[in-house]
Design a protein around this motif. Sequence first.
Motif, PDB file in Angstrom:
ATOM      1  N   ALA A 299       0.834  -1.211   0.000  1.00  0.00           N
ATOM      2  CA  ALA A 299       0.000   0.000   0.000  1.00  0.00           C
ATOM      3  C   ALA A 299       0.864   1.255   0.000  1.00  0.00           C
ATOM      4  O   ALA A 299       0.553   2.247  -0.678  1.00  0.00           O
ATOM      5  CB  ALA A 299      -0.934  -0.010   1.204  1.00  0.00           C
ATOM      6  N   SER A 300       1.974   1.230   0.746  1.00  0.00           N
ATOM      7  CA  SER A 300       2.882   2.375   0.797  1.00  0.00           C
ATOM      8  C   SER A 300       3.508   2.637  -0.570  1.00  0.00           C
ATOM      9  O   SER A 300       3.610   3.785  -1.015  1.00  0.00           O
ATOM     10  CB  SER A 300       3.978   2.115   1.835  1.00  0.00           C
ATOM     11  OG  SER A 300       4.930   3.153   1.826  1.00  0.00           O
ATOM     12  N   TYR A 301       3.890   1.564  -1.254  1.00  0.00           N
ATOM     13  CA  TYR A 301       4.497   1.720  -2.588  1.00  0.00           C
ATOM     14  C   TYR A 301       3.495   2.309  -3.582  1.00  0.00           C
ATOM     15  O   TYR A 301       3.835   3.179  -4.400  1.00  0.00           O
ATOM     16  CB  TYR A 301       5.003   0.366  -3.080  1.00  0.00           C
ATOM     17  CG  TYR A 301       5.700   0.443  -4.427  1.00  0.00           C
ATOM     18  CD1 TYR A 301       7.015   0.911  -4.522  1.00  0.00           C
ATOM     19  CD2 TYR A 301       5.042   0.058  -5.586  1.00  0.00           C
ATOM     20  CE1 TYR A 301       7.654   0.990  -5.746  1.00  0.00           C
ATOM     21  CE2 TYR A 301       5.663   0.144  -6.822  1.00  0.00           C
ATOM     22  CZ  TYR A 301       6.982   0.600  -6.899  1.00  0.00           C
ATOM     23  OH  TYR A 301       7.600   0.689  -8.117  1.00  0.00           O
ATOM     24  N   LEU A 302       2.229   1.849  -3.515  1.00  0.00           N
ATOM     25  CA  LEU A 302       1.205   2.373  -4.425  1.00  0.00           C
ATOM     26  C   LEU A 302       0.922   3.845  -4.159  1.00  0.00           C
ATOM     27  O   LEU A 302       0.653   4.619  -5.092  1.00  0.00           O
ATOM     28  CB  LEU A 302      -0.082   1.551  -4.283  1.00  0.00           C
ATOM     29  CG  LEU A 302      -0.041   0.131  -4.850  1.00  0.00           C
ATOM     30  CD1 LEU A 302      -1.326  -0.611  -4.504  1.00  0.00           C
ATOM     31  CD2 LEU A 302       0.155   0.164  -6.362  1.00  0.00           C
ATOM     32  N   ARG A 303       0.983   4.263  -2.890  1.00  0.00           N
ATOM     33  CA  ARG A 303       0.769   5.684  -2.563  1.00  0.00           C
ATOM     34  C   ARG A 303       1.899   6.545  -3.123  1.00  0.00           C
ATOM     35  O   ARG A 303       1.682   7.676  -3.559  1.00  0.00           O
ATOM     36  CB  ARG A 303       0.669   5.874  -1.046  1.00  0.00           C
ATOM     37  CG  ARG A 303      -0.661   5.414  -0.446  1.00  0.00           C
ATOM     38  CD  ARG A 303      -0.822   5.940   0.970  1.00  0.00           C
ATOM     39  NE  ARG A 303       0.231   5.457   1.852  1.00  0.00           N
ATOM     40  CZ  ARG A 303       0.161   4.338   2.554  1.00  0.00           C
ATOM     41  NH1 ARG A 303      -0.933   3.573   2.480  1.00  0.00           N
ATOM     42  NH2 ARG A 303       1.162   3.970   3.341  1.00  0.00           N
ATOM     43  N   GLN A 304       3.119   5.994  -3.123  1.00  0.00           N
ATOM     44  CA  GLN A 304       4.275   6.728  -3.629  1.00  0.00           C
ATOM     45  C   GLN A 304       4.292   6.798  -5.155  1.00  0.00           C
ATOM     46  O   GLN A 304       4.961   7.656  -5.736  1.00  0.00           O
ATOM     47  CB  GLN A 304       5.571   6.077  -3.126  1.00  0.00           C
ATOM     48  CG  GLN A 304       5.757   6.156  -1.626  1.00  0.00           C
ATOM     49  CD  GLN A 304       6.940   5.332  -1.149  1.00  0.00           C
ATOM     50  OE1 GLN A 304       7.795   4.944  -1.943  1.00  0.00           O
ATOM     51  NE2 GLN A 304       6.987   5.049   0.152  1.00  0.00           N
ATOM     52  N   HIS A 305       3.575   5.894  -5.813  1.00  0.00           N
ATOM     53  CA  HIS A 305       3.555   5.836  -7.277  1.00  0.00           C
ATOM     54  C   HIS A 305       2.111   5.753  -7.766  1.00  0.00           C
ATOM     55  O   HIS A 305       1.638   4.704  -8.216  1.00  0.00           O
ATOM     56  CB  HIS A 305       4.348   4.625  -7.785  1.00  0.00           C
ATOM     57  CG  HIS A 305       5.790   4.657  -7.401  1.00  0.00           C
ATOM     58  ND1 HIS A 305       6.750   5.374  -8.109  1.00  0.00           N
ATOM     59  CD2 HIS A 305       6.452   4.079  -6.360  1.00  0.00           C
ATOM     60  CE1 HIS A 305       7.925   5.225  -7.533  1.00  0.00           C
ATOM     61  NE2 HIS A 305       7.776   4.443  -6.473  1.00  0.00           N
ATOM     62  N   PRO A 306       1.373   6.871  -7.724  1.00  0.00           N
ATOM     63  CA  PRO A 306      -0.032   6.862  -8.161  1.00  0.00           C
ATOM     64  C   PRO A 306      -0.187   6.553  -9.646  1.00  0.00           C
ATOM     65  O   PRO A 306      -1.264   6.175 -10.097  1.00  0.00           O
ATOM     66  CB  PRO A 306      -0.509   8.276  -7.824  1.00  0.00           C
ATOM     67  CG  PRO A 306       0.733   9.105  -7.743  1.00  0.00           C
ATOM     68  CD  PRO A 306       1.794   8.201  -7.225  1.00  0.00           C
ATOM     69  N   GLU A 307       0.909   6.702 -10.414  1.00  0.00           N
ATOM     70  CA  GLU A 307       0.825   6.419 -11.847  1.00  0.00           C
ATOM     71  C   GLU A 307       0.555   4.946 -12.136  1.00  0.00           C
ATOM     72  O   GLU A 307       0.084   4.589 -13.228  1.00  0.00           O
ATOM     73  CB  GLU A 307       2.118   6.855 -12.550  1.00  0.00           C
ATOM     74  CG  GLU A 307       3.368   6.078 -12.177  1.00  0.00           C
ATOM     75  CD  GLU A 307       4.087   6.622 -10.956  1.00  0.00           C
ATOM     76  OE1 GLU A 307       5.244   6.241 -10.762  1.00  0.00           O
ATOM     77  OE2 GLU A 307       3.471   7.420 -10.227  1.00  0.00           O
ATOM     78  N   ILE A 308       0.820   4.068 -11.147  1.00  0.00           N
ATOM     79  CA  ILE A 308       0.584   2.633 -11.357  1.00  0.00           C
ATOM     80  C   ILE A 308      -0.898   2.362 -11.567  1.00  0.00           C
ATOM     81  O   ILE A 308      -1.289   1.659 -12.506  1.00  0.00           O
ATOM     82  CB  ILE A 308       1.105   1.823 -10.151  1.00  0.00           C
ATOM     83  CG1 ILE A 308       2.621   1.944 -10.043  1.00  0.00           C
ATOM     84  CG2 ILE A 308       0.704   0.344 -10.286  1.00  0.00           C
ATOM     85  CD1 ILE A 308       3.193   1.272  -8.812  1.00  0.00           C
ATOM     86  N   ARG A 309      -1.723   2.927 -10.703  1.00  0.00           N
ATOM     87  CA  ARG A 309      -3.162   2.704 -10.826  1.00  0.00           C
ATOM     88  C   ARG A 309      -3.697   3.269 -12.147  1.00  0.00           C
ATOM     89  O   ARG A 309      -4.532   2.654 -12.806  1.00  0.00           O
ATOM     90  CB  ARG A 309      -3.901   3.347  -9.644  1.00  0.00           C
ATOM     91  CG  ARG A 309      -3.579   2.720  -8.302  1.00  0.00           C
ATOM     92  CD  ARG A 309      -4.416   3.351  -7.193  1.00  0.00           C
ATOM     93  NE  ARG A 309      -4.043   2.854  -5.882  1.00  0.00           N
ATOM     94  CZ  ARG A 309      -4.508   1.722  -5.338  1.00  0.00           C
ATOM     95  NH1 ARG A 309      -5.360   0.981  -6.023  1.00  0.00           N
ATOM     96  NH2 ARG A 309      -4.121   1.356  -4.134  1.00  0.00           N
ATOM     97  N   ALA A 310      -3.206   4.462 -12.533  1.00  0.00           N
ATOM     98  CA  ALA A 310      -3.664   5.071 -13.780  1.00  0.00           C
ATOM     99  C   ALA A 310      -3.257   4.219 -14.982  1.00  0.00           C
ATOM    100  O   ALA A 310      -4.044   4.024 -15.918  1.00  0.00           O
ATOM    101  CB  ALA A 310      -3.081   6.482 -13.910  1.00  0.00           C
ATOM    102  N   LEU A 311      -2.032   3.704 -14.943  1.00  0.00           N
ATOM    103  CA  LEU A 311      -1.529   2.890 -16.049  1.00  0.00           C
ATOM    104  C   LEU A 311      -2.339   1.602 -16.208  1.00  0.00           C
ATOM    105  O   LEU A 311      -2.761   1.243 -17.324  1.00  0.00           O
ATOM    106  CB  LEU A 311      -0.055   2.556 -15.804  1.00  0.00           C
ATOM    107  CG  LEU A 311       0.654   1.717 -16.874  1.00  0.00           C
ATOM    108  CD1 LEU A 311       0.722   2.473 -18.184  1.00  0.00           C
ATOM    109  CD2 LEU A 311       2.057   1.348 -16.401  1.00  0.00           C
ATOM    110  N   ILE A 312      -2.592   0.919 -15.103  1.00  0.00           N
ATOM    111  CA  ILE A 312      -3.344  -0.336 -15.153  1.00  0.00           C
ATOM    112  C   ILE A 312      -4.784  -0.087 -15.550  1.00  0.00           C
ATOM    113  O   ILE A 312      -5.380  -0.841 -16.326  1.00  0.00           O
ATOM    114  CB  ILE A 312      -3.259  -1.056 -13.794  1.00  0.00           C
ATOM    115  CG1 ILE A 312      -1.816  -1.499 -13.514  1.00  0.00           C
ATOM    116  CG2 ILE A 312      -4.187  -2.273 -13.766  1.00  0.00           C
ATOM    117  CD1 ILE A 312      -1.608  -2.117 -12.161  1.00  0.00           C
ATOM    118  N   SER A 313      -5.361   1.009 -15.031  1.00  0.00           N
ATOM    119  CA  SER A 313      -6.749   1.338 -15.368  1.00  0.00           C
ATOM    120  C   SER A 313      -6.899   1.610 -16.859  1.00  0.00           C
ATOM    121  O   SER A 313      -7.840   1.122 -17.505  1.00  0.00           O
ATOM    122  CB  SER A 313      -7.203   2.553 -14.551  1.00  0.00           C
ATOM    123  OG  SER A 313      -8.513   2.922 -14.906  1.00  0.00           O
TER     124      SER A 313
END
Length: 351
Positions: A299-313
């Motif tokens: 969860a900490s890593y995902l908060r530091q890299h919000p672009e991951i969620r956008a990319l997968i979405s």
Amino acid sequence: MEAPLEDEPLAGALARIEGDKLAASDSALTFLSSIEPAELLKCVFPDSLVAVSESGRDLGKFSVTVEFACRNHQPCVLLHAQSQGAIDNSPCGTTVTAYLTTDLEVLEEDFHEYIKLEDHSLDRRCHMVLHDGQMVIDKVTTVEGEMTKESICYPMSALRGLVTEGSNFLLMRLIAIRKRVPENMTFISFNHGLHIIHNTFSKLGLKQLEVGGETVEVFGLERIVDSVEDSPTTWQCYFLADGHLASRLQVGSPVTMKLLQLPSHIEKGFAKIPLVWEEDMQMCSKFLDRKEELKADHASYLRQHPEIRALISDFLQFLLLRKPDDIFQFARDYFIPFASRRPPKPSLETP
């Protein structure tokens, strides 16, 4: 479990205790207070028996292990007992894991039993833990998918001389090693309804028993567990001179637990016991701790890299719009442009 339970507060438990008005005998309390560490050392070994029918058919296995452990930085005794088998082709079993003090006081215990019949199933779990001078108990019973829960806490002042499903096994080993049972040795226990009942031990004496083709002398103990509504349950157990369990029988049951081979003849001294980590409190606790640690890290890593969620979405949205037959080729073509954004690797060649 850190908070008191709300289903039945302490006042309700006290009312239940007042209704039961049962206590352990003086001889039982004296026995518990007389246990020496040297005696417990003699009890640290595994037992492995088989369950057989009256006709001699193999129905399952029964095992008990005792070892020294540490719980919350407190030295204690860890006991694990398990029986698994089938009666009339219906799977059934019981597992108990208990952390005990040197005078057999329960620090924590988990009990689980089940039976799966063709038209009926029963699953019963009971967890108790010592917290702030109280024994906090949670019980969950599932019958045909319908779950009922019950919770209660007892003040430890009302549970002097308590013997549970877990501590019972270690208590009998100690009695067998001493080879004597004081008169009127009555403890208290809990029944399935979490009411306090009496639990009495008496001596059956010595007899000859055949184990692995040899005739040996065994010491007998009888345990009678009272019941509020039904007839008492009686168990008869016989032990070798060193405390190993040789035979265990519930009176009236067609199933007997038997030792097939003397411990001194078992190869390498141990019978291999299958590991069921989900039913081991210590291992399950470590698993849950590690699981929570990984979840927090991810969860900490995902908060530091919000672009991951956008990319997968974006990728999933594009995938569902196109609905390609070859998912892997589509993913390769989609992500190839991102490869060109990576900085070039430094050259290993020297100028």
